[in-house]
Scaffold this active site. Sequence first.
Site, PDB file in Angstrom:
ATOM      1  N   ASN A  67      36.610  -2.385  73.951  1.00 26.61           N
ATOM      2  CA  ASN A  67      36.465  -2.279  72.496  1.00 26.61           C
ATOM      3  C   ASN A  67      35.020  -2.500  72.027  1.00 26.61           C
ATOM      4  O   ASN A  67      34.778  -2.914  70.903  1.00 26.61           O
ATOM      5  CB  ASN A  67      37.449  -3.223  71.799  1.00 26.61           C
ATOM      6  CG  ASN A  67      37.226  -4.668  72.205  1.00 26.61           C
ATOM      7  OD1 ASN A  67      36.234  -4.995  72.853  1.00 26.61           O
ATOM      8  ND2 ASN A  67      38.128  -5.536  71.811  1.00 26.61           N
ATOM      9  N   GLU A  77      28.203 -20.049  72.138  1.00 35.18           N
ATOM     10  CA  GLU A  77      27.975 -18.773  72.812  1.00 35.18           C
ATOM     11  C   GLU A  77      26.492 -18.389  72.821  1.00 35.18           C
ATOM     12  O   GLU A  77      26.002 -17.822  73.792  1.00 35.18           O
ATOM     13  CB  GLU A  77      28.809 -17.680  72.135  1.00 35.18           C
ATOM     14  CG  GLU A  77      30.306 -17.847  72.382  1.00 35.18           C
ATOM     15  CD  GLU A  77      31.162 -16.781  71.705  1.00 35.18           C
ATOM     16  OE1 GLU A  77      32.352 -16.708  72.021  1.00 35.18           O
ATOM     17  OE2 GLU A  77      30.639 -16.038  70.842  1.00 35.18           O
ATOM     18  N   HIS A 137      31.552  -7.628  71.154  1.00 35.90           N
ATOM     19  CA  HIS A 137      32.036  -8.998  70.980  1.00 35.90           C
ATOM     20  C   HIS A 137      31.283  -9.631  69.829  1.00 35.90           C
ATOM     21  O   HIS A 137      30.072  -9.459  69.703  1.00 35.90           O
ATOM     22  CB  HIS A 137      31.786  -9.826  72.246  1.00 35.90           C
ATOM     23  CG  HIS A 137      31.975 -11.308  72.011  1.00 35.90           C
ATOM     24  ND1 HIS A 137      33.216 -11.914  72.095  1.00 35.90           N
ATOM     25  CD2 HIS A 137      31.113 -12.284  71.639  1.00 35.90           C
ATOM     26  CE1 HIS A 137      33.085 -13.204  71.794  1.00 35.90           C
ATOM     27  NE2 HIS A 137      31.817 -13.456  71.514  1.00 35.90           N
ATOM     28  N   LYS A 178      29.184  -4.569  74.813  1.00 33.31           N
ATOM     29  CA  LYS A 178      29.729  -4.709  76.163  1.00 33.31           C
ATOM     30  C   LYS A 178      29.446  -3.438  76.977  1.00 33.31           C
ATOM     31  O   LYS A 178      28.949  -2.431  76.440  1.00 33.31           O
ATOM     32  CB  LYS A 178      31.217  -5.049  76.031  1.00 33.31           C
ATOM     33  CG  LYS A 178      31.404  -6.414  75.320  1.00 33.31           C
ATOM     34  CD  LYS A 178      32.833  -6.931  75.340  1.00 33.31           C
ATOM     35  CE  LYS A 178      33.697  -6.413  74.239  1.00 33.31           C
ATOM     36  NZ  LYS A 178      34.999  -7.126  74.123  1.00 33.31           N
ATOM     37  N   TYR A 180      34.366 -16.075  78.512  1.00 35.04           N
ATOM     38  CA  TYR A 180      35.776 -15.829  78.176  1.00 35.04           C
ATOM     39  C   TYR A 180      36.689 -16.951  78.673  1.00 35.04           C
ATOM     40  O   TYR A 180      37.889 -16.731  78.890  1.00 35.04           O
ATOM     41  CB  TYR A 180      36.206 -14.479  78.743  1.00 35.04           C
ATOM     42  CG  TYR A 180      35.821 -13.289  77.862  1.00 35.04           C
ATOM     43  CD1 TYR A 180      36.069 -13.312  76.483  1.00 35.04           C
ATOM     44  CD2 TYR A 180      35.241 -12.149  78.395  1.00 35.04           C
ATOM     45  CE1 TYR A 180      35.729 -12.225  75.673  1.00 35.04           C
ATOM     46  CE2 TYR A 180      34.900 -11.055  77.588  1.00 35.04           C
ATOM     47  CZ  TYR A 180      35.153 -11.111  76.231  1.00 35.04           C
ATOM     48  OH  TYR A 180      34.831 -10.035  75.427  1.00 35.04           O
TER      49      TYR A 180
HETATM   50  P1  DAT Z   1      38.082 -10.293  70.035  1.00 27.53           P
HETATM   51  O1  DAT Z   1      37.132  -9.613  70.993  1.00 27.53           O
HETATM   52  O2  DAT Z   1      38.520  -9.365  68.936  1.00 27.53           O
HETATM   53  O3  DAT Z   1      37.574 -11.614  69.535  1.00 27.53           O
HETATM   54  P2  DAT Z   1      39.911 -11.828  71.710  1.00 27.53           P
HETATM   55  O4  DAT Z   1      38.926 -12.949  71.629  1.00 27.53           O
HETATM   56  O5  DAT Z   1      41.321 -12.134  71.348  1.00 27.53           O
HETATM   57  O6  DAT Z   1      39.442 -10.570  70.841  1.00 27.53           O
HETATM   58  O7  DAT Z   1      39.941 -11.252  73.191  1.00 27.53           O
HETATM   59  C1  DAT Z   1      38.724 -11.088  73.915  1.00 27.53           C
HETATM   60  C2  DAT Z   1      38.738  -9.739  74.582  1.00 27.53           C
HETATM   61  O8  DAT Z   1      39.797  -9.686  75.531  1.00 27.53           O
HETATM   62  C3  DAT Z   1      39.004  -8.577  73.640  1.00 27.53           C
HETATM   63  O9  DAT Z   1      37.819  -8.104  73.035  1.00 27.53           O
HETATM   64  C4  DAT Z   1      39.618  -7.568  74.545  1.00 27.53           C
HETATM   65  C5  DAT Z   1      40.375  -8.390  75.550  1.00 27.53           C
HETATM   66  N1  DAT Z   1      41.796  -8.524  75.199  1.00 27.53           N
HETATM   67  C6  DAT Z   1      42.335  -9.295  74.227  1.00 27.53           C
HETATM   68  N2  DAT Z   1      43.662  -9.162  74.175  1.00 27.53           N
HETATM   69  C7  DAT Z   1      43.980  -8.278  75.165  1.00 27.53           C
HETATM   70  C8  DAT Z   1      45.199  -7.712  75.644  1.00 27.53           C
HETATM   71  N3  DAT Z   1      46.390  -8.027  75.104  1.00 27.53           N
HETATM   72  N4  DAT Z   1      45.121  -6.814  76.663  1.00 27.53           N
HETATM   73  C9  DAT Z   1      43.938  -6.479  77.224  1.00 27.53           C
HETATM   74  N5  DAT Z   1      42.753  -6.990  76.824  1.00 27.53           N
HETATM   75  C10 DAT Z   1      42.775  -7.871  75.815  1.00 27.53           C
HETATM   76 MG    MG Z   2      37.230 -13.395  70.586  1.00 29.40          MG
END
Ligand code: DAT
Ligand code: MG
Length: 148
Positions: free
Chosen positions: A112, A126, A115, A9, A49
């Site tokens: 973070n 995806e 992805h 990202k 997303y």
């Molecule tokens: P991952 O990327 O570990 O699969 P996810 O699919 O639950 O995590 O969420 C997608 C992205 O959204 C994640 O990389 C960072 C952001 N995100 C998730 N939970 C969040 C939160 N509580 N606050 C801020 N950003 C968040």
């Molecule tokens: Mg995810």
Amino acid sequence: MQRTLILLKPDGVQRRLVGTIIERLERKGLRLAGLKMVQATPELAARHYAVHQGKPFYDSLLQFLTSGPTVAMVWEGREAVAVARALMGPTDGTKAPPGTIRGDFALSVQNNLIHGSDSPETAAAEIALWFRPDELVEYQPVDAGWIG
Ligand code: DAT
Ligand code: MG
């Protein structure tokens, strides 16, 4: 052979961690099937997303993913989806254990770095979202007998 979509990202690109992260995936034995640099449009980010639509962090997440270039990749190998997720570590950088990509390089939840698709079904959708079929390359890895 299983495939997964990996995105480095905008924070990963801006922080010059592209090579470091690619090295970890390669070293594990996963192999590249596609790679390109993309400036994600709001439409692409929203589709990627879509599952998070309505959550409090959704707007900020889209802004983040469109804030600079992303390196989009397809990696393949045995159990590629789960293997890549394990290398990434959990979502929140503060909870990701050392040795994982997020554990070693991220402190944020949103920013973070990486992805990775969360299931083979999600991966197929995806990959189709980010790549045209002719952007993926089939080849015979010369070390397949050693790595599996
Ligand atoms: P991952 O990327 O570990 O699969 P996810 O699919 O639950 O995590 O969420 C997608 C992205 O959204 C994640 O990389 C960072 C952001 N995100 C998730 N939970 C969040 C939160 N509580 N606050 C801020 N950003 C968040
Ligand atoms: Mg995810």
